[in-house]
Design a protein around this motif. Sequence first.
Motif, PDB file in Angstrom:
ATOM      1  N   ARG A 482       0.826  -1.197   0.000  1.00 15.54           N
ATOM      2  CA  ARG A 482       0.000   0.000   0.000  1.00 15.54           C
ATOM      3  C   ARG A 482       0.864   1.252   0.000  1.00 15.54           C
ATOM      4  NH1 ARG A 482      -2.793   2.541  -0.072  1.00 15.54           N
ATOM      5  NH2 ARG A 482      -4.133   3.044   1.657  1.00 15.54           N
ATOM      6  N   THR A 483       0.398   2.252  -0.705  1.00 16.04           N
ATOM      7  CA  THR A 483       1.133   3.509  -0.757  1.00 16.04           C
ATOM      8  C   THR A 483       0.149   4.668  -0.798  1.00 16.04           C
ATOM      9  OG1 THR A 483       2.830   4.773  -1.975  1.00 16.04           O
ATOM     10  CG2 THR A 483       1.225   3.556  -3.287  1.00 16.04           C
ATOM     11  N   GLY A 484       0.602   5.791  -0.308  1.00 13.09           N
ATOM     12  CA  GLY A 484      -0.138   7.040  -0.439  1.00 13.09           C
ATOM     13  C   GLY A 484       0.796   8.156  -0.829  1.00 13.09           C
ATOM     14  N   ASP A 485       1.941   7.770  -1.410  1.00  9.56           N
ATOM     15  CA  ASP A 485       2.981   8.735  -1.779  1.00  9.56           C
ATOM     16  C   ASP A 485       2.832   9.164  -3.237  1.00  9.56           C
ATOM     17  OD1 ASP A 485       4.050   8.382   0.765  1.00  9.56           O
ATOM     18  OD2 ASP A 485       5.375   6.762   0.100  1.00  9.56           O
ATOM     19  N   LEU A 486       3.468  10.292  -3.535  1.00 11.20           N
ATOM     20  CA  LEU A 486       3.489  10.769  -4.916  1.00 11.20           C
ATOM     21  C   LEU A 486       4.224   9.754  -5.788  1.00 11.20           C
ATOM     22  CD1 LEU A 486       2.823  13.263  -6.764  1.00 11.20           C
ATOM     23  CD2 LEU A 486       5.183  13.997  -6.349  1.00 11.20           C
ATOM     24  N   PRO A 487       3.574   9.243  -6.824  1.00 10.42           N
ATOM     25  CA  PRO A 487       4.230   8.250  -7.686  1.00 10.42           C
ATOM     26  C   PRO A 487       5.213   8.937  -8.631  1.00 10.42           C
ATOM     27  CG  PRO A 487       2.050   8.732  -8.518  1.00 10.42           C
ATOM     28  CD  PRO A 487       2.188   9.526  -7.240  1.00 10.42           C
ATOM     29  N   PRO A 488       6.011   8.156  -9.355  1.00  9.65           N
ATOM     30  CA  PRO A 488       6.906   8.761 -10.353  1.00  9.65           C
ATOM     31  C   PRO A 488       6.099   9.291 -11.538  1.00  9.65           C
ATOM     32  CG  PRO A 488       7.056   6.357 -10.426  1.00  9.65           C
ATOM     33  CD  PRO A 488       6.210   6.705  -9.246  1.00  9.65           C
ATOM     34  N   VAL A 489       5.872  10.603 -11.544  1.00 11.25           N
ATOM     35  CA  VAL A 489       5.094  11.235 -12.598  1.00 11.25           C
ATOM     36  C   VAL A 489       5.738  12.563 -12.961  1.00 11.25           C
ATOM     37  CG1 VAL A 489       2.879  10.194 -11.935  1.00 11.25           C
ATOM     38  CG2 VAL A 489       3.551  12.411 -10.988  1.00 11.25           C
ATOM     39  N   LEU A 497      -0.172  16.141  -5.048  1.00 10.96           N
ATOM     40  CA  LEU A 497      -0.905  15.022  -4.461  1.00 10.96           C
ATOM     41  C   LEU A 497      -1.650  15.558  -3.250  1.00 10.96           C
ATOM     42  CD1 LEU A 497      -1.368  11.926  -4.698  1.00 10.96           C
ATOM     43  CD2 LEU A 497       0.425  11.637  -2.988  1.00 10.96           C
ATOM     44  N   THR A 498      -2.971  15.480  -3.286  1.00 11.49           N
ATOM     45  CA  THR A 498      -3.782  16.014  -2.203  1.00 11.49           C
ATOM     46  C   THR A 498      -4.401  14.888  -1.400  1.00 11.49           C
ATOM     47  OG1 THR A 498      -5.790  16.136  -3.554  1.00 11.49           O
ATOM     48  CG2 THR A 498      -4.320  18.042  -3.601  1.00 11.49           C
ATOM     49  N   HIS A 499      -4.725  15.190  -0.164  1.00 12.21           N
ATOM     50  CA  HIS A 499      -5.325  14.204   0.735  1.00 12.21           C
ATOM     51  C   HIS A 499      -6.553  14.810   1.398  1.00 12.21           C
ATOM     52  CE1 HIS A 499      -1.685  11.737   0.351  1.00 12.21           C
ATOM     53  NE2 HIS A 499      -0.995  12.853   0.541  1.00 12.21           N
ATOM     54  N   PRO A 500      -7.544  13.998   1.737  1.00 11.17           N
ATOM     55  CA  PRO A 500      -8.736  14.529   2.408  1.00 11.17           C
ATOM     56  C   PRO A 500      -8.374  15.168   3.745  1.00 11.17           C
ATOM     57  CG  PRO A 500      -9.108  12.279   1.655  1.00 11.17           C
ATOM     58  CD  PRO A 500      -7.651  12.549   1.498  1.00 11.17           C
ATOM     59  N   ARG A 501      -9.062  16.236   4.064  1.00 11.85           N
ATOM     60  CA  ARG A 501      -8.821  16.900   5.340  1.00 11.85           C
ATOM     61  C   ARG A 501      -9.568  16.229   6.474  1.00 11.85           C
ATOM     62  NH1 ARG A 501      -9.320  23.309   3.498  1.00 11.85           N
ATOM     63  NH2 ARG A 501      -7.568  23.271   2.003  1.00 11.85           N
ATOM     64  N   CYS A 507     -14.246   9.538   3.515  1.00  9.30           N
ATOM     65  CA  CYS A 507     -13.036  10.158   2.970  1.00  9.30           C
ATOM     66  C   CYS A 507     -11.899   9.154   3.075  1.00  9.30           C
ATOM     67  CB  CYS A 507     -12.684  11.435   3.726  1.00  9.30           C
ATOM     68  SG  CYS A 507     -13.900  12.753   3.556  1.00  9.30           S
ATOM     69  N   PHE A 508     -11.268   8.835   1.964  1.00  8.02           N
ATOM     70  CA  PHE A 508     -10.233   7.797   1.946  1.00  8.02           C
ATOM     71  C   PHE A 508      -8.865   8.435   1.764  1.00  8.02           C
ATOM     72  CE2 PHE A 508      -7.539   4.494   0.135  1.00  8.02           C
ATOM     73  CZ  PHE A 508      -7.847   3.395   0.941  1.00  8.02           C
ATOM     74  N   ASP A 509      -8.059   8.367   2.812  1.00  8.95           N
ATOM     75  CA  ASP A 509      -6.685   8.874   2.776  1.00  8.95           C
ATOM     76  C   ASP A 509      -5.764   7.694   2.514  1.00  8.95           C
ATOM     77  OD1 ASP A 509      -4.119   9.890   3.306  1.00  8.95           O
ATOM     78  OD2 ASP A 509      -4.894  11.317   4.787  1.00  8.95           O
ATOM     79  N   ALA A 510      -5.136   7.683   1.345  1.00 11.27           N
ATOM     80  CA  ALA A 510      -4.321   6.533   0.941  1.00 11.27           C
ATOM     81  C   ALA A 510      -3.098   6.337   1.821  1.00 11.27           C
ATOM     82  CB  ALA A 510      -3.895   6.684  -0.520  1.00 11.27           C
ATOM     83  N   THR A 544      -7.513  10.581  -1.549  1.00 11.56           N
ATOM     84  CA  THR A 544      -6.210  11.048  -2.013  1.00 11.56           C
ATOM     85  C   THR A 544      -6.260  11.149  -3.534  1.00 11.56           C
ATOM     86  OG1 THR A 544      -4.993  10.129  -0.139  1.00 11.56           O
ATOM     87  CG2 THR A 544      -3.777  10.383  -2.213  1.00 11.56           C
ATOM     88  N   ALA A 545      -5.664  12.193  -4.085  1.00 13.81           N
ATOM     89  CA  ALA A 545      -5.790  12.401  -5.533  1.00 13.81           C
ATOM     90  C   ALA A 545      -4.538  13.049  -6.109  1.00 13.81           C
ATOM     91  CB  ALA A 545      -6.998  13.276  -5.845  1.00 13.81           C
ATOM     92  N   LEU A 546      -4.127  12.538  -7.257  1.00 14.10           N
ATOM     93  CA  LEU A 546      -3.089  13.173  -8.061  1.00 14.10           C
ATOM     94  C   LEU A 546      -3.779  14.185  -8.967  1.00 14.10           C
ATOM     95  CD1 LEU A 546      -0.066  13.170  -8.920  1.00 14.10           C
ATOM     96  CD2 LEU A 546      -0.698  11.503 -10.678  1.00 14.10           C
ATOM     97  N   GLU A 547      -3.353  15.440  -8.856  1.00 15.61           N
ATOM     98  CA  GLU A 547      -3.985  16.516  -9.612  1.00 15.61           C
ATOM     99  C   GLU A 547      -2.939  17.216 -10.471  1.00 15.61           C
ATOM    100  OE1 GLU A 547      -7.192  17.479  -6.002  1.00 15.61           O
ATOM    101  OE2 GLU A 547      -5.755  19.023  -6.652  1.00 15.61           O
ATOM    102  N   ALA A 548      -3.247  17.401 -11.744  1.00 21.65           N
ATOM    103  CA  ALA A 548      -2.320  18.040 -12.695  1.00 21.65           C
ATOM    104  C   ALA A 548      -2.993  19.270 -13.287  1.00 21.65           C
ATOM    105  CB  ALA A 548      -1.925  17.075 -13.800  1.00 21.65           C
TER     106      ALA A 548
END
Length: 613
Positions: A482-489, A497-501, A507-510, A544-548
């Motif tokens: 399991r990971t919640g870190d910024l992937p290689p992108v 990379l944002t996470h739920p407050r 709300c799912f925090d990876a 958790t979401a990767l946002e560009a």
Amino acid sequence: MHLPHQRGPLHDLADDPAAYDAVLADVVGQALARLTSEGSLENPAAIEDIGDTSLGITSLLGLAWQRTKDPRLPEALLRSLRFHLRERVFTEDNPGYPNLTVRNSGLPYARYVLAPGAHPIGDWPSTVWALLQAVNVVETADGLIHDELRYELVELAHGYWRWLTEVTVFNPQDAANQAIGCVVGGLMLARHLPSGEGESVRKRAMDLYLNEIRARRIRDRGAALPPEHGGAYDNNYGPISLSFLAQAHRVSGEEVFAEDGDALARYIDARLCGSGFDIGGPRYSEQHSAFEAVLGLRYFGRRIGADLGRYSGDTRWGRHAVGQDGGVDGHFAFMLVWQIQDTAGWHRTPRTEPVRHQLRAGTVTVSFDDRMTPSVIEAGGTVLVAAAVERRHGFGPVTDGFLLCRPMGAVRVRDHRSGDLAAKLVSKPVVGRDHVLRHVQSLYVSDGTRLWMTVVVERLDGERYLLAGMPYVVAEAGRFRRTGDLPPVASAGDVRLTHPRADVPDCFDARHDVTQQQAAFALALDPRGYGNPDEGWSHVRTTTALEAGPAPDAPEGLDVFAVRYGAGTEPLSVLCEHSAEGLTVRTEAFTAVLGGPDAHGEPELTLVRGARR
């Protein structure tokens, strides 16, 4: 933490005769040591799913005797068979069982739990499994049991069949794996009955398959699938249904089982990442089966020419069921018997022809859902699943918190390959809060190690970004961490990379040590094992979401978002401009032209390696 039920590709388990002989030798050793004075071979830790367990090991003893003629086995087999006939056949209605259509029938059935009235809802599938184990004993113990005992066992199996099809609702749990298993039991039983009775049972089995299972198929991702616990496909039970379809075809030769198995196999192949990861299901979204899936994945993998054995199974059950004490359990042992009897090996290379709901090249996979939105992206060893924003799940442009990914019209798909590049262009009409129809074009290009995703849409108002997935697991040594870190992108615009407050169930925090399945069951209407995790997960509000952010210098009137997944140190450079052929997209690795629709309304796509200047 690692995912508990996805532990390695099933085709990594040795399946040559010597390997299976070693498996059987281990089972025999444990069985002979366990055999009680009453003749029981049940795992002493077993409470649930107990109705078929001793009989299942009896069938494995018969198969081992066929292969080795071990003189210790005949007596053990006979004692354990008599134990089942004496102690594990029930003919009085189980108190509280809700699905009877004929009361006090006197026909035999197997119990999920032995105590009267204790979880009787499981008696229907337990009787299916006992039917299959009984027929396997008839076949594997041929030459060991005398005619009277064989007749008694066949009559018991016939009684199980009649109880399943005459005195109770058929398939009461709406579970395709159980229902197809029942059909297989009927087809196998028919071969051991007098010709008239056998033909009647075979006809009834085929009628049930055609009218009660096949006629109720559910469509998903372009495939018609046998319904599983109210949904189209379950990650645990779907491959088990495939194994039953394989056995049905093996014993009957009926082409309908091959056709339906091929369809389900192609569907599974399009879902699976190259690493074998997958997620989603109405019963267990993340739990994967193991030895129960081998026959189907191997049999139909050969038929369709796909490496279905990459399916990451729970290898703790890689050979057979295992009890809480770590010892062998006979539950579902018929699957081990059948896979040993199916002596052909795995097909180990991927399909090469493009398929609508997947882009796969090398170690990169994009699996698309029914709306042609990515459900899973795997690149650079990281798996991203669909993220959520304001209860909308998927990948795609977001404007002022509204995700644009649900199509409001025909979705067009164009595949293209050029050298080592594989590409897919997905064009879909979408509507936002402003009720304006926009056209989103999503271009996916892979060189086998990296993935470029470029999304073009008419200019959006307000704050806008590309929802580019939720990093969920990293593949390492056959397991998934399991990971919640910024992937290689890399991104042509800003990336974050944002996470739920809020720390609340929806709300799912990876970053937390919780799996998707655990979170889904927490939100489902019913508890684990009964609730629908797909339905539960749909209630997740944010993840958790990767946002560009948008790329600079986009053509007038357009927003362009571009992300590159996978290892690489060079920055992502994307240039989009209108040309005579259409919209040209240039990156450091390729040039693509998104052409206008052809005479049938389908978009054109051309692709060349290297940037055109």
